[in-house]
Design a protein around this motif. Structure first.
Motif, mmCIF file in Angstrom:
data_model
loop_
_atom_site.group_PDB
_atom_site.id
_atom_site.type_symbol
_atom_site.label_atom_id
_atom_site.label_comp_id
_atom_site.label_asym_id
_atom_site.label_seq_id
_atom_site.Cartn_x
_atom_site.Cartn_y
_atom_site.Cartn_z
ATOM 1 N N GLN A 75 0.829 -1.204 0.000
ATOM 2 C CA GLN A 75 0.000 0.000 0.000
ATOM 3 C C GLN A 75 0.864 1.255 0.000
ATOM 4 O OE1 GLN A 75 -2.895 0.222 3.161
ATOM 5 N NE2 GLN A 75 -3.492 2.306 2.660
ATOM 6 N N PHE A 76 1.957 1.228 0.786
ATOM 7 C CA PHE A 76 2.878 2.368 0.793
ATOM 8 C C PHE A 76 3.479 2.574 -0.592
ATOM 9 C CE2 PHE A 76 7.288 3.827 0.919
ATOM 10 C CZ PHE A 76 7.137 5.057 1.531
ATOM 11 N N ILE A 77 3.878 1.478 -1.241
ATOM 12 C CA ILE A 77 4.452 1.575 -2.579
ATOM 13 C C ILE A 77 3.435 2.160 -3.550
ATOM 14 C CG2 ILE A 77 5.319 0.238 -4.541
ATOM 15 C CD1 ILE A 77 6.450 -1.779 -2.477
ATOM 16 N N GLU A 78 2.212 1.643 -3.518
ATOM 17 C CA GLU A 78 1.165 2.121 -4.426
ATOM 18 C C GLU A 78 0.914 3.616 -4.243
ATOM 19 O OE1 GLU A 78 -1.651 -1.872 -4.833
ATOM 20 O OE2 GLU A 78 -1.995 -0.447 -3.208
ATOM 21 N N GLU A 79 0.746 4.034 -3.002
ATOM 22 C CA GLU A 79 0.444 5.431 -2.734
ATOM 23 C C GLU A 79 1.603 6.331 -3.154
ATOM 24 O OE1 GLU A 79 -0.512 5.491 1.401
ATOM 25 O OE2 GLU A 79 -2.538 4.675 1.114
ATOM 26 N N SER A 80 2.819 5.887 -2.905
ATOM 27 C CA SER A 80 3.993 6.687 -3.247
ATOM 28 C C SER A 80 4.162 6.791 -4.759
ATOM 29 C CB SER A 80 5.257 6.088 -2.621
ATOM 30 O OG SER A 80 5.161 6.051 -1.215
ATOM 31 N N VAL A 81 4.166 5.642 -5.438
ATOM 32 C CA VAL A 81 4.435 5.608 -6.870
ATOM 33 C C VAL A 81 3.353 6.332 -7.669
ATOM 34 C CG1 VAL A 81 4.517 4.068 -8.879
ATOM 35 C CG2 VAL A 81 5.890 3.561 -6.850
ATOM 36 N N PHE A 82 2.091 6.034 -7.396
ATOM 37 C CA PHE A 82 1.035 6.648 -8.199
ATOM 38 C C PHE A 82 0.787 8.107 -7.805
ATOM 39 C CE2 PHE A 82 0.215 2.088 -8.675
ATOM 40 C CZ PHE A 82 0.360 2.023 -10.048
ATOM 41 N N GLY A 83 1.107 8.449 -6.567
ATOM 42 C CA GLY A 83 1.062 9.854 -6.188
ATOM 43 C C GLY A 83 2.084 10.654 -6.979
ATOM 44 N N LEU A 84 3.286 10.089 -7.149
ATOM 45 C CA LEU A 84 4.337 10.766 -7.903
ATOM 46 C C LEU A 84 4.026 10.793 -9.399
ATOM 47 C CD1 LEU A 84 7.426 9.350 -5.988
ATOM 48 C CD2 LEU A 84 6.671 11.734 -6.033
ATOM 49 N N ILE A 85 3.462 9.699 -9.921
ATOM 50 C CA ILE A 85 3.069 9.693 -11.336
ATOM 51 C C ILE A 85 2.035 10.792 -11.600
ATOM 52 C CG2 ILE A 85 1.787 8.415 -13.104
ATOM 53 C CD1 ILE A 85 3.205 5.889 -12.168
ATOM 54 N N ASN A 86 1.068 10.923 -10.720
ATOM 55 C CA ASN A 86 0.045 11.967 -10.893
ATOM 56 C C ASN A 86 0.661 13.365 -10.838
ATOM 57 O OD1 ASN A 86 -2.011 10.089 -11.127
ATOM 58 N ND2 ASN A 86 -2.518 10.121 -8.954
ATOM 59 N N GLN A 87 1.644 13.553 -9.957
ATOM 60 C CA GLN A 87 2.329 14.839 -9.879
ATOM 61 C C GLN A 87 3.073 15.140 -11.174
ATOM 62 O OE1 GLN A 87 4.857 15.389 -6.434
ATOM 63 N NE2 GLN A 87 3.333 14.497 -5.063
ATOM 64 N N ILE A 88 3.762 14.140 -11.707
ATOM 65 C CA ILE A 88 4.526 14.321 -12.939
ATOM 66 C C ILE A 88 3.608 14.686 -14.096
ATOM 67 C CG2 ILE A 88 5.887 13.096 -14.680
ATOM 68 C CD1 ILE A 88 7.100 11.471 -12.286
ATOM 69 N N VAL A 89 2.540 13.916 -14.252
ATOM 70 C CA VAL A 89 1.610 14.150 -15.359
ATOM 71 C C VAL A 89 0.904 15.495 -15.201
ATOM 72 C CG1 VAL A 89 -0.500 13.314 -16.471
ATOM 73 C CG2 VAL A 89 1.284 11.690 -15.803
ATOM 74 N N GLY A 90 0.611 15.870 -13.961
ATOM 75 C CA GLY A 90 -0.105 17.119 -13.717
ATOM 76 C C GLY A 90 0.742 18.363 -13.887
ATOM 77 N N SER A 91 2.051 18.220 -13.736
ATOM 78 C CA SER A 91 2.924 19.404 -13.780
ATOM 79 C C SER A 91 3.725 19.533 -15.070
ATOM 80 C CB SER A 91 3.895 19.384 -12.594
ATOM 81 O OG SER A 91 4.744 18.248 -12.656
ATOM 82 N N GLU A 92 3.797 18.463 -15.867
ATOM 83 C CA GLU A 92 4.601 18.475 -17.096
ATOM 84 C C GLU A 92 3.714 18.178 -18.305
ATOM 85 O OE1 GLU A 92 6.674 19.014 -19.872
ATOM 86 O OE2 GLU A 92 7.962 19.163 -18.094
ATOM 87 N N PRO A 93 3.517 19.162 -19.198
ATOM 88 C CA PRO A 93 2.618 18.948 -20.342
ATOM 89 C C PRO A 93 3.219 18.076 -21.448
ATOM 90 C CG PRO A 93 3.551 21.155 -20.404
ATOM 91 C CD PRO A 93 3.974 20.553 -19.101
ATOM 92 N N ASP A 94 4.522 18.007 -21.537
ATOM 93 C CA ASP A 94 5.179 17.250 -22.604
ATOM 94 C C ASP A 94 5.175 15.760 -22.246
ATOM 95 O OD1 ASP A 94 6.965 15.954 -24.340
ATOM 96 O OD2 ASP A 94 8.231 17.725 -24.525
ATOM 97 N N PRO A 95 4.475 14.905 -23.015
ATOM 98 C CA PRO A 95 4.378 13.485 -22.662
ATOM 99 C C PRO A 95 5.716 12.748 -22.690
ATOM 100 C CG PRO A 95 3.412 13.901 -24.818
ATOM 101 C CD PRO A 95 3.671 15.222 -24.207
ATOM 102 N N LEU A 96 6.654 13.156 -23.535
ATOM 103 C CA LEU A 96 7.963 12.501 -23.556
ATOM 104 C C LEU A 96 8.767 12.838 -22.299
ATOM 105 C CD1 LEU A 96 9.096 12.767 -27.294
ATOM 106 C CD2 LEU A 96 7.970 10.876 -26.105
ATOM 107 N N LYS A 97 8.639 14.065 -21.834
ATOM 108 C CA LYS A 97 9.288 14.437 -20.581
ATOM 109 C C LYS A 97 8.616 13.740 -19.409
ATOM 110 C CE LYS A 97 11.100 18.919 -22.072
ATOM 111 N NZ LYS A 97 11.089 20.405 -21.853
ATOM 112 N N GLN A 98 7.296 13.543 -19.518
ATOM 113 C CA GLN A 98 6.589 12.772 -18.495
ATOM 114 C C GLN A 98 7.173 11.363 -18.412
ATOM 115 O OE1 GLN A 98 2.453 12.726 -19.546
ATOM 116 N NE2 GLN A 98 2.165 14.921 -19.237
#
Length: 211
Positions: free
Chosen positions: A80-103
């Protein structure tokens, strides 16, 4: 911090004699998970027993089971810790970076960096620590990897739609390649005793993965 004894814990006269503050119930759960993760990164930790875990924490096995119904539930806490950490960070990356290759680049770096910072949990991610445990734990890790692959696939799909990659690219195939690469790096990290770092030489290789 409240120094009143936790009624859920068995008496520990040695601890009281030394004036050690007893953790609160929630703190004890976290301490158990942190200790389990720490033990998983030690040499010869093919199978961490509840007896060894209790010994490291200087409590009885019964005390562990006041906080977790089973060892499988302890591993579920780590997952659960891994899931929350990893997908929380993925959401941050996608939400803050518009370029999909940089994502994509950031997601790969994050996944490998997470393993490097959490060696014990890397053994959970590759299933190495779950071989003798309840089968549902490996199934949950498989689902986690599938979710990561789905997120990577969406990035590739967006890159094609935005003209950042040629339309003949197959998002599913590209995503599977990236996740397979990450899994391979996690595996090598664990199997070398955490000596070969996951992100070693990544700067040149990541371009081959995402472009």
């Amino acid at each position: 911090m409240d120094t009143e004894a936790d009624p859920n814990e068995s008496p520990d006269p040695v601890s009281r004699g030394r004036g050690r503050v007893r953790p609160k119930p929630g703190e004890r759960r976290l301490q158990i998970l942190q200790t389990l993760a720490s033990m998983l990164q030690e040499p010869g930790s093919d199978r961490v027993t509840t007896a060894a875990l209790a010994g490291r924490l200087e409590v009885s096995e019964a005390a562990l089971y006041r906080h977790f119904a089973s060892k499988a539930q302890m591993f579920e806490g780590l997952i659960q810790f891994i899931e929350e950490s990893v997908f929380g960070l993925i959401n941050q990356i996608v939400g803050s970076e518009p370029d999909p290759l940089k994502q994509l680049r950031s997601i790969v770096l994050m996944l490998l960096g997470f393993a490097e910072r959490n060696p014990g949990m890397t053994r959970v991610l590759i299933g190495d620590a779950l071989v003798t445990e309840d089968g549902r734990l490996q199934a949950r890790i498989n689902q986690l990897n599938d979710r990561i692959e789905a997120s990577v696939k969406q990035c590739f799909r967006n890159a094609i739609e935005q003209g950042r990659l040629p339309p003949e690219n197959d998002p599913a195939a590209r995503a599977n390649l990236v996740v397979s690469f990450v899994l391979g790096r996690w595996l090598r990290f664990a199997k070398t005793g955490f000596k070969r770092l996951p992100a070693e030489g990544l700067e040149k290789q990541v371009l081959l993965l995402i472009t």
